[in-house]
Write a protein that holds these residues in place. Structure first.
Motif, PDB file in Angstrom:
ATOM      1  N   GLY A 134       0.820  -1.205   0.000  1.00 24.94           N
ATOM      2  CA  GLY A 134       0.000   0.000   0.000  1.00 24.94           C
ATOM      3  C   GLY A 134       0.853   1.253   0.000  1.00 24.94           C
ATOM      4  N   TYR A 135       0.261   2.332  -0.417  1.00 23.29           N
ATOM      5  CA  TYR A 135       0.978   3.601  -0.501  1.00 23.29           C
ATOM      6  C   TYR A 135       1.477   4.054   0.865  1.00 23.29           C
ATOM      7  N   ASN A 178      -5.215  -2.144  -7.761  1.00 22.94           N
ATOM      8  CA  ASN A 178      -4.605  -1.684  -6.511  1.00 22.94           C
ATOM      9  C   ASN A 178      -4.036  -0.282  -6.659  1.00 22.94           C
ATOM     10  N   GLN A 197      -5.938   3.007  -4.826  1.00 22.91           N
ATOM     11  CA  GLN A 197      -5.230   3.672  -3.742  1.00 22.91           C
ATOM     12  C   GLN A 197      -5.343   5.191  -3.859  1.00 22.91           C
TER      13      GLN A 197
END
Length: 191
Positions: free
Chosen positions: A38-39, A117, A121
């Motif tokens: 994830g970021y 994804n 995000q």
């Protein structure tokens, strides 16, 4: 489609082959890190370590992690748009453009499993960024529908483009839930 915010990507495009290789490696590593972690949990340090570069080298190309993310997101958008356009360029009616465009989208997602994804995000990072991303697609799609207006009953091209994008997205989700690459025949049957 409403106002969009211009996001500034502060990047430096590499000038040499060696610099381009490092730049490309940063992009590939970051794409994978954003997918896996994830970021928010991905840091410049983790990207640099995975790319086998010094943190300072990262900053030669990108102002910050957000500029890198913008670059990756907009690169996906360009690649998706080009891929679909290349697949429908010889279609001479709207039905074929929709069918082959959908097949192209599903092929793209099949070959680029990080797509959803990375795109979704943006909703967490900056809601306006997410909105702008989809509005750009819808605007382009609406123009295509207007071009073929003689074949379309509904004249609300914006709503129609969003509805067709929704169908494409959910078929992409179905494909993503398979958790495997689909065959060309399976993709064609979905469309």
């Amino acid at each position: 489609m409403g106002n969009t915010t211009e996001f500034t990507m502060e990047i430096t495009i590499p000038k040499s082959k060696k610099a381009q290789e490092k730049f490309d490696k940063i992009i590939a590593v970051a794409d994978n890190e954003f997918f896996l972690n994830g970021y928010e949990k991905t840091t410049v340090a983790t990207i640099a370590a995975a790319a086998d570069i010094a943190v300072g080298t990262f900053y030669l190309y990108f102002k910050d992690k957000l500029s890198l993310y913008y670059y990756i997101l907009f690169d996906y958008q360009k690649r998706i748009t080009r891929y679909i356009a290349s697949r429908i360029k010889d279609c001479d009616n709207r039905y074929d453009k929709e069918r082959y465009g959908l097949i192209a989208w599903l092929e793209f997602v099949n070959e680029n499993p990080h797509t959803y994804n990375i795109i979704f995000q943006s909703l967490i990072i900056d809601r306006q960024l997410f909105k702008d991303y989809y509005q750009r697609f819808a605007t382009t799609y609406s123009r295509g529908l207007m071009f073929d207006k003689d074949e379309i009953v509904d004249e609300d091209y914006e709503t129609l483009s969003l509805a067709l994008m929704g169908i494409s997205s959910f078929l992409g989700f179905k494909q993503m839930f398979e958790d495997r690459k689909l065959t060309k025949e399976e993709i064609s049957n979905m469309a």
